[in-house]
Write a protein that holds these residues in place. Structure first.
Motif, PDB file in Angstrom:
ATOM      1  N   ASP A  75     -22.503  95.576  52.333  1.00 48.66           N
ATOM      2  CA  ASP A  75     -22.753  96.198  51.029  1.00 48.66           C
ATOM      3  C   ASP A  75     -24.241  96.435  50.809  1.00 48.66           C
ATOM      4  OD1 ASP A  75     -20.032  96.141  50.290  1.00 48.66           O
ATOM      5  OD2 ASP A  75     -20.218  93.989  49.963  1.00 48.66           O
ATOM      6  N   LEU A  76     -25.042  95.776  51.633  1.00 44.89           N
ATOM      7  CA  LEU A  76     -26.494  95.915  51.526  1.00 44.89           C
ATOM      8  C   LEU A  76     -27.079  95.835  52.927  1.00 44.89           C
ATOM      9  CD1 LEU A  76     -29.267  95.798  50.023  1.00 44.89           C
ATOM     10  CD2 LEU A  76     -28.934  93.324  49.819  1.00 44.89           C
ATOM     11  N   VAL A  77     -28.007  96.745  53.222  1.00 37.47           N
ATOM     12  CA  VAL A  77     -28.711  96.691  54.509  1.00 37.47           C
ATOM     13  C   VAL A  77     -30.178  96.361  54.226  1.00 37.47           C
ATOM     14  CG1 VAL A  77     -29.470  98.032  56.508  1.00 37.47           C
ATOM     15  CG2 VAL A  77     -27.173  98.362  55.590  1.00 37.47           C
ATOM     16  N   LEU A  78     -30.680  95.328  54.875  1.00 32.94           N
ATOM     17  CA  LEU A  78     -32.086  94.959  54.754  1.00 32.94           C
ATOM     18  C   LEU A  78     -32.756  95.237  56.091  1.00 32.94           C
ATOM     19  CD1 LEU A  78     -31.760  91.517  52.915  1.00 32.94           C
ATOM     20  CD2 LEU A  78     -32.267  93.762  51.922  1.00 32.94           C
ATOM     21  N   LYS A 117     -26.016 103.312  46.875  1.00 33.86           N
ATOM     22  CA  LYS A 117     -26.094 104.713  47.324  1.00 33.86           C
ATOM     23  C   LYS A 117     -27.523 105.232  47.414  1.00 33.86           C
ATOM     24  CE  LYS A 117     -21.675 106.014  45.379  1.00 33.86           C
ATOM     25  NZ  LYS A 117     -20.894 107.055  44.776  1.00 33.86           N
ATOM     26  N   GLU A 118     -28.495 104.328  47.455  1.00 32.93           N
ATOM     27  CA  GLU A 118     -29.880 104.769  47.566  1.00 32.93           C
ATOM     28  C   GLU A 118     -30.584 104.090  48.733  1.00 32.93           C
ATOM     29  OE1 GLU A 118     -31.040 106.037  43.035  1.00 32.93           O
ATOM     30  OE2 GLU A 118     -32.190 104.432  43.966  1.00 32.93           O
ATOM     31  N   VAL A 119     -31.535 104.840  49.315  1.00 35.93           N
ATOM     32  CA  VAL A 119     -32.451 104.227  50.270  1.00 35.93           C
ATOM     33  C   VAL A 119     -33.731 103.914  49.497  1.00 35.93           C
ATOM     34  CG1 VAL A 119     -33.863 104.554  52.332  1.00 35.93           C
ATOM     35  CG2 VAL A 119     -31.522 105.437  52.270  1.00 35.93           C
ATOM     36  N   GLN A 122     -37.898 109.111  61.382  1.00 35.21           N
ATOM     37  CA  GLN A 122     -37.245 109.857  60.302  1.00 35.21           C
ATOM     38  C   GLN A 122     -35.745 109.939  60.530  1.00 35.21           C
ATOM     39  OE1 GLN A 122     -39.419 113.518  59.956  1.00 35.21           O
ATOM     40  NE2 GLN A 122     -41.189 112.398  59.194  1.00 35.21           N
ATOM     41  N   ASP A 123     -35.331 110.115  61.795  1.00 32.83           N
ATOM     42  CA  ASP A 123     -33.890 110.156  62.107  1.00 32.83           C
ATOM     43  C   ASP A 123     -33.215 108.868  61.674  1.00 32.83           C
ATOM     44  OD1 ASP A 123     -34.191 112.621  63.169  1.00 32.83           O
ATOM     45  OD2 ASP A 123     -34.038 112.006  65.272  1.00 32.83           O
ATOM     46  N   VAL A 124     -33.888 107.731  61.938  1.00 36.33           N
ATOM     47  CA  VAL A 124     -33.318 106.427  61.593  1.00 36.33           C
ATOM     48  C   VAL A 124     -33.120 106.315  60.079  1.00 36.33           C
ATOM     49  CG1 VAL A 124     -33.943 103.979  61.418  1.00 36.33           C
ATOM     50  CG2 VAL A 124     -34.074 105.124  63.622  1.00 36.33           C
ATOM     51  N   VAL A 125     -34.121 106.742  59.319  1.00 39.16           N
ATOM     52  CA  VAL A 125     -34.019 106.642  57.855  1.00 39.16           C
ATOM     53  C   VAL A 125     -32.925 107.574  57.334  1.00 39.16           C
ATOM     54  CG1 VAL A 125     -35.251 106.937  55.682  1.00 39.16           C
ATOM     55  CG2 VAL A 125     -36.416 105.963  57.646  1.00 39.16           C
ATOM     56  N   GLU A 126     -32.853 108.780  57.910  1.00 40.41           N
ATOM     57  CA  GLU A 126     -31.808 109.729  57.504  1.00 40.41           C
ATOM     58  C   GLU A 126     -30.422 109.157  57.776  1.00 40.41           C
ATOM     59  OE1 GLU A 126     -31.646 113.893  58.989  1.00 40.41           O
ATOM     60  OE2 GLU A 126     -33.730 113.873  58.276  1.00 40.41           O
ATOM     61  N   LEU A 127     -30.297 108.557  58.945  1.00 39.28           N
ATOM     62  CA  LEU A 127     -29.027 107.968  59.357  1.00 39.28           C
ATOM     63  C   LEU A 127     -28.619 106.844  58.390  1.00 39.28           C
ATOM     64  CD1 LEU A 127     -26.947 107.814  61.716  1.00 39.28           C
ATOM     65  CD2 LEU A 127     -28.412 106.074  62.704  1.00 39.28           C
ATOM     66  N   LEU A 128     -29.565 105.992  58.064  1.00 44.17           N
ATOM     67  CA  LEU A 128     -29.277 104.897  57.126  1.00 44.17           C
ATOM     68  C   LEU A 128     -28.857 105.474  55.773  1.00 44.17           C
ATOM     69  CD1 LEU A 128     -32.151 102.397  57.948  1.00 44.17           C
ATOM     70  CD2 LEU A 128     -29.710 101.977  58.200  1.00 44.17           C
ATOM     71  N   GLY A 129     -29.551 106.541  55.341  1.00 42.68           N
ATOM     72  CA  GLY A 129     -29.231 107.181  54.059  1.00 42.68           C
ATOM     73  C   GLY A 129     -27.816 107.729  54.060  1.00 42.68           C
ATOM     74  N   ASP A 130     -27.458 108.468  55.119  1.00 47.09           N
ATOM     75  CA  ASP A 130     -26.101 109.052  55.232  1.00 47.09           C
ATOM     76  C   ASP A 130     -25.055 107.969  55.139  1.00 47.09           C
ATOM     77  OD1 ASP A 130     -27.083 111.486  55.617  1.00 47.09           O
ATOM     78  OD2 ASP A 130     -26.634 111.615  57.776  1.00 47.09           O
ATOM     79  N   LEU A 131     -25.261 106.919  55.933  1.00 47.35           N
ATOM     80  CA  LEU A 131     -24.246 105.873  56.025  1.00 47.35           C
ATOM     81  C   LEU A 131     -24.113 105.120  54.706  1.00 47.35           C
ATOM     82  CD1 LEU A 131     -25.115 104.707  59.615  1.00 47.35           C
ATOM     83  CD2 LEU A 131     -23.069 105.935  58.916  1.00 47.35           C
ATOM     84  N   CYS A 132     -25.233 104.864  54.034  1.00 44.05           N
ATOM     85  CA  CYS A 132     -25.141 104.080  52.799  1.00 44.05           C
ATOM     86  C   CYS A 132     -24.510 104.904  51.692  1.00 44.05           C
ATOM     87  CB  CYS A 132     -26.478 103.475  52.396  1.00 44.05           C
ATOM     88  SG  CYS A 132     -27.511 104.484  51.364  1.00 44.05           S
ATOM     89  N   ARG A 133     -24.763 106.211  51.670  1.00 38.15           N
ATOM     90  CA  ARG A 133     -24.131 107.037  50.638  1.00 38.15           C
ATOM     91  C   ARG A 133     -22.633 107.138  50.874  1.00 38.15           C
ATOM     92  NH1 ARG A 133     -29.374 109.091  50.076  1.00 38.15           N
ATOM     93  NH2 ARG A 133     -29.360 110.004  52.138  1.00 38.15           N
ATOM     94  N   ARG A 134     -22.248 107.234  52.138  1.00 38.71           N
ATOM     95  CA  ARG A 134     -20.827 107.333  52.457  1.00 38.71           C
ATOM     96  C   ARG A 134     -20.084 106.053  52.087  1.00 38.71           C
ATOM     97  NH1 ARG A 134     -20.138 108.689  58.391  1.00 38.71           N
ATOM     98  NH2 ARG A 134     -22.049 109.860  58.144  1.00 38.71           N
TER      99      ARG A 134
END
Ligand SMILES: Nc1ncnc2c1ncn2[C@@H]1O[C@H](COP(=O)(O)OP(=O)(O)OP(=O)(O)O)[C@@H](O)[C@H]1O
Ligand SMILES: [Mg+2]
Length: 243
Positions: free
Chosen positions: A171-174, A42-44, A188-200
């Motif tokens: 389960d893990l994105v590299l 759940k973390e970036v 920044q949009d890309v990082v935000e998107l990755l954050g949203d998806l991984c937390r969900r």
């Protein structure tokens, strides 16, 4: 100080004394020295460091694309040191990879590119297409399903690569420099998107970058320099940003 006890359920990556060299005999060159760090669900997590510091080498070790030779590296609950080829393959299937060059297949549409990587995860073609569409919708590309990669902007192509990596629900994105070819806003949009998806999905994202503009969007930051890792300090960011 970081607590380096045995892996807990929220630990997606735990490295202890991880050391890596290239070459043999007299040409042997130690690139990563005794790394201790962890990456949580759940973390970036960002890994920041200059060119040649060992970021990509570390990512390929974590992604089970290169054998661990010295030290301990737990990824998704499995010890990679001494793991068999079958075990490594099983780990790789649970990881979504995003690289700087998005490696989209030029002759396939956006939708087909995303479906391609879903073949193992979803055998039913109709469900596969639905999942690919839903993922492309999540990255804001529903209007581009039938376009070819060379009809898209750099940022849109990078979002297809993200949809492709995330569609199998890893389960893990590299991600290795996924924002390098993007302007500041798209990055920044890309990082935000990755954050949203991984937390969900309760997965983890480890993102390698030397783009210091992304620091504020991360949950945790590790710095790497000359193959040595350390928790990133605020002062360090100020120092680096001012140069
Ligand atoms: N296959 C290889 N064989 C030998 N040396 C290598 C190999 N790959 C990388 N290296 C060396 O290992 C060091 C770390 O390389 P690595 O690619 O991990 O750095 P990096 O931090 O990803 O750099 P960049 O930001 O430029 O991508 C470099 O000195 C590089 O020359
Ligand atoms: Mg690299």
């Amino acid at each position: 100080m970081i607590d380096m006890q045995d892996p807990s359920p929220s630990d997606v990556i735990v490295a202890k004394g991880l050391t890596h060299s290239y070459g043999e005999g007299e040409l042997k060159n130690e690139i990563l020295h005794q790394l201790d760090f962890r990456v949580l669900a759940k973390e970036v997590t960002l890994l920041v460091g200059p060119s040649g510091s060992g970021k990509s080498t570390l990512l390929t070790l974590i992604g089970a694309l290169r054998s661990v030779e010295t030290g301990s590296l737990h990824v998704l609950g499995r010890q990679l040191l001494g793991a068999s080829e079958n075990e490594l393959m099983a780990i790789r299937r649970r990881i979504g990879f995003i690289f700087q060059s998005h490696n989209l297949v030029a002759s396939l549409t956006v939708l087909q590119n995303v479906q391609l990587l879903l073949q193992l995860a979803e055998p039913d073609p109709k469900l596969r297409q639905e999942r690919a569409k839903a993922m492309l919708d999540a990255v804001g590309l529903s209007a581009r399903l039938h376009h070819f990669p060379d009809e898209l902007s750099g940022g849109q192509r990078q979002r297809v690569a993200i949809a492709r990596a995330l569609a199998p629900e890893p389960d893990l994105v590299l991600a290795d420099e996924p924002t390098a070819s993007l302007d500041s806003k798209s990055g920044q949009d890309v990082v935000e998107l990755l954050g949203d998806l991984c937390r969900r999905r309760s997965s983890a994202v480890l993102l390698v970058t030397h783009d210091l503009r992304l620091l504020k969007d991360a949950d945790r930051i590790w710095g790497i320099e000359d193959g040595r890792i350390h928790p990133w300090e605020e002062e360090e960011a100020k120092h680096n940003l001012s140069h």
